[in-house]
Design a protein around this motif. Structure first.
Motif, PDB file in Angstrom:
ATOM      1  N   LYS A  13       0.830  -1.205   0.000  1.00 34.82           N
ATOM      2  CA  LYS A  13       0.000   0.000   0.000  1.00 34.82           C
ATOM      3  C   LYS A  13       0.864   1.256   0.000  1.00 34.82           C
ATOM      4  O   LYS A  13       0.594   2.208  -0.751  1.00 34.82           O
ATOM      5  CB  LYS A  13      -0.920  -0.019   1.226  1.00 34.82           C
ATOM      6  CG  LYS A  13      -1.874   1.157   1.293  1.00 34.82           C
ATOM      7  CD  LYS A  13      -2.783   1.058   2.505  1.00 34.82           C
ATOM      8  CE  LYS A  13      -3.726   2.253   2.571  1.00 34.82           C
ATOM      9  NZ  LYS A  13      -4.610   2.177   3.769  1.00 34.82           N
TER      10      LYS A  13
ATOM     11  N   THR B 156       3.941   1.537  -1.067  1.00 40.16           N
ATOM     12  CA  THR B 156       4.622   1.631  -2.364  1.00 40.16           C
ATOM     13  C   THR B 156       3.675   2.136  -3.446  1.00 40.16           C
ATOM     14  O   THR B 156       4.051   2.975  -4.275  1.00 40.16           O
ATOM     15  CB  THR B 156       5.188   0.254  -2.763  1.00 40.16           C
ATOM     16  OG1 THR B 156       6.048  -0.228  -1.723  1.00 40.16           O
ATOM     17  CG2 THR B 156       5.997   0.359  -4.052  1.00 40.16           C
ATOM     18  N   ASN B 157       2.443   1.650  -3.447  1.00 39.48           N
ATOM     19  CA  ASN B 157       1.473   2.089  -4.453  1.00 39.48           C
ATOM     20  C   ASN B 157       1.112   3.561  -4.292  1.00 39.48           C
ATOM     21  O   ASN B 157       0.885   4.260  -5.288  1.00 39.48           O
ATOM     22  CB  ASN B 157       0.221   1.224  -4.375  1.00 39.48           C
ATOM     23  CG  ASN B 157       0.443  -0.173  -4.925  1.00 39.48           C
ATOM     24  OD1 ASN B 157       1.345  -0.383  -5.738  1.00 39.48           O
ATOM     25  ND2 ASN B 157      -0.366  -1.126  -4.486  1.00 39.48           N
ATOM     26  N   GLU B 158       1.063   4.039  -3.060  1.00 39.90           N
ATOM     27  CA  GLU B 158       0.775   5.464  -2.841  1.00 39.90           C
ATOM     28  C   GLU B 158       1.893   6.345  -3.401  1.00 39.90           C
ATOM     29  O   GLU B 158       1.631   7.363  -4.062  1.00 39.90           O
ATOM     30  CB  GLU B 158       0.586   5.726  -1.344  1.00 39.90           C
ATOM     31  CG  GLU B 158      -0.704   5.157  -0.780  1.00 39.90           C
ATOM     32  CD  GLU B 158      -0.820   5.370   0.714  1.00 39.90           C
ATOM     33  OE1 GLU B 158       0.159   5.896   1.317  1.00 39.90           O
ATOM     34  OE2 GLU B 158      -1.870   5.032   1.292  1.00 39.90           O
TER      35      GLU B 158
ATOM     36  N   LYS C 146       1.603   6.278  -7.175  1.00 43.58           N
ATOM     37  CA  LYS C 146       0.528   7.123  -7.696  1.00 43.58           C
ATOM     38  C   LYS C 146       0.941   8.592  -7.733  1.00 43.58           C
ATOM     39  O   LYS C 146       0.616   9.323  -8.672  1.00 43.58           O
ATOM     40  CB  LYS C 146      -0.729   6.952  -6.846  1.00 43.58           C
ATOM     41  CG  LYS C 146      -1.436   5.622  -7.045  1.00 43.58           C
ATOM     42  CD  LYS C 146      -2.672   5.527  -6.169  1.00 43.58           C
ATOM     43  CE  LYS C 146      -3.376   4.194  -6.368  1.00 43.58           C
ATOM     44  NZ  LYS C 146      -4.574   4.050  -5.503  1.00 43.58           N
TER      45      LYS C 146
ATOM     46  N   LEU D  84       7.776   0.566  -9.057  1.00 40.67           N
ATOM     47  CA  LEU D  84       6.938  -0.417  -9.750  1.00 40.67           C
ATOM     48  C   LEU D  84       7.505  -1.824  -9.569  1.00 40.67           C
ATOM     49  O   LEU D  84       6.761  -2.789  -9.335  1.00 40.67           O
ATOM     50  CB  LEU D  84       6.838  -0.057 -11.225  1.00 40.67           C
ATOM     51  CG  LEU D  84       5.925  -0.937 -12.091  1.00 40.67           C
ATOM     52  CD1 LEU D  84       4.486  -0.877 -11.587  1.00 40.67           C
ATOM     53  CD2 LEU D  84       6.000  -0.509 -13.547  1.00 40.67           C
TER      54      LEU D  84
ATOM     55  N   SER E  29       6.703  -2.959  -6.013  1.00 41.55           N
ATOM     56  CA  SER E  29       5.297  -3.338  -5.818  1.00 41.55           C
ATOM     57  C   SER E  29       5.024  -4.731  -6.364  1.00 41.55           C
ATOM     58  O   SER E  29       4.251  -5.507  -5.784  1.00 41.55           O
ATOM     59  CB  SER E  29       4.383  -2.310  -6.485  1.00 41.55           C
ATOM     60  OG  SER E  29       4.517  -2.346  -7.896  1.00 41.55           O
TER      61      SER E  29
END
Length: 342
Positions: free
Chosen positions: A163, A165-167, A170, A194, A197
């Motif tokens: 989570k 890493t994805n934030e 984004k 990327l 993740s």
């Protein structure tokens, strides 16, 4: 169904070969297919869905072959030495493993094993380049050996890291989508995030694969258990597709790597014994040659000694040598040249 998949794969590969697509385009199209499958509402049992999956696998396999042909990655380099434009190609095994899991019409055990090879190869590559410190699962039954509490805590920790890493990813995607001029460092950071993740995604997928393989193995064992009524004959299985992995210096791996061509055929002790025996044979042969030539050389040596002694006793030679020495004593070197100026 298998023939349909094979025929579709052949047709797609022929179309790729005819159009001669470049590596960046192969990768982008394959990645786009993976994203489409991940967020698709198409029925997974439809021909349209399977054609899309097979096309994505074929595109990524061809991209992997091209990466191997160009030798983009090497064992001797660090992550900082890889060009920013080439970093994304490290994702190829992860994307292939994810799409391979969607091949629902093939033999399920073969699909799971092939996908696991792709995912483990990706994790090992990320660990080699210090992208992650996660351990690569070594055995298929490793997940089953963990207790439920440990597995749950590990999964919660990975989901939290995923989570975060994805934030971050984004935020970088929003900066890049604005059309503003972005430096190479930002693009590199986005690719590394990327890759990280996908590390957590692959770990979760491997855990699910191991559980499913355990269930399938148990079902196969129960099916073949003695005493069962009307046992079904074993089906003739076609050879499964082999995974296409990114290779790093294929020649070097054959020489130095842990592959079959470099496995030793004898132990170290046996090798030393062979070398010692060969040395003893060479020493014995040399001694025999020396002893055989000793008598033949003795006569020649005596003639040489007599000839040398006769030369030393030659009066004429001695006289010439004395006269030469006396001449040198009475005449300096260069005397008489250039009117005594030399």
């Amino acid at each position: 169904l298998k023939d349909f998949i094979r025929l579709t794969r052949i047709l797609i590969m022929d179309a790729i070969d005819d159009t001669a697509i470049s590596l960046p385009k192969l990768f982008s199209e394959g990645q786009e297919v993976q994203r489409k499958i991940e967020s698709s509402q198409i029925n997974s049992n439809s021909n349209e869905y399977m054609e899309c999956v097979v096309r994505g696998v074929a595109l990524l396999e061809e991209a992997t072959r091209m990466v191997n042909k160009l030798s983009l990655f090497s064992r001797n380099e660090q992550l900082e030495e890889i060009a920013t434009a080439d970093l994304k190609y490290l994702l190829l095994p992860a994307l292939l493993g994810d799409l391979t899991l969607q091949l629902l019409r093939e033999e399920r055990i073969d699909v799971l094993r092939r996908a696991r090879v792709y995912l483990c190869d990706y994790l090992q590559r990320c660990k080699d380049y210090s992208i992650t410190t996660e351990e690569v699962p070594s055995g298929v039954t490793e997940a089953a050996k963990q207790n439920f509490a440990q597995t749950r805590q590990t999964k919660i920790a990975r989901q939290r890291l995923l989570k975060e890493t994805n934030e971050k990813l984004k935020e970088l995607d929003m900066r890049l989508s604005t059309g503003m001029l972005v430096d190479e460092g930002t693009q590199r950071e986005q690719t590394v995030l990327l890759l990280q993740s996908w590390v957590y995604k692959c770990l979760d997928q491997i855990h699910v694969i191991d559980q499913e393989l355990e269930i399938l193995a148990h079902m196969e064992e129960m099916k073949n258990k003695p005493g069962q009524d009307n046992p079904k004959p074993a089906a003739v299985r076609k050879p499964p597709f082999k995974p296409i992995l990114i290779t790093r210096e294929m020649i070097q791996s054959k020489v130095f790597g842990p592959g079959y061509p470099s496995l030793p055929s004898i132990s170290l002790e046996e090798f030393h014994q062979q070398q010692a025996a060969q040395f003893q044979q060479q020493q014995a042969a040399a001694a025999a040659v020396r002893s055989g030539n000793h008598h033949g050389n003795s006569n020649d040596n005596s003639d040489d000694v007599q000839h040398k002694s006769s030369d030393e006793d030659d009066e004429e030679a001695l006289q010439r040598a004395r006269e030469r020495d006396e001449f040198k004593d009475d005449h300096r070197r260069g005397e008489g040249n250039r009117k005594n100026k030399g």
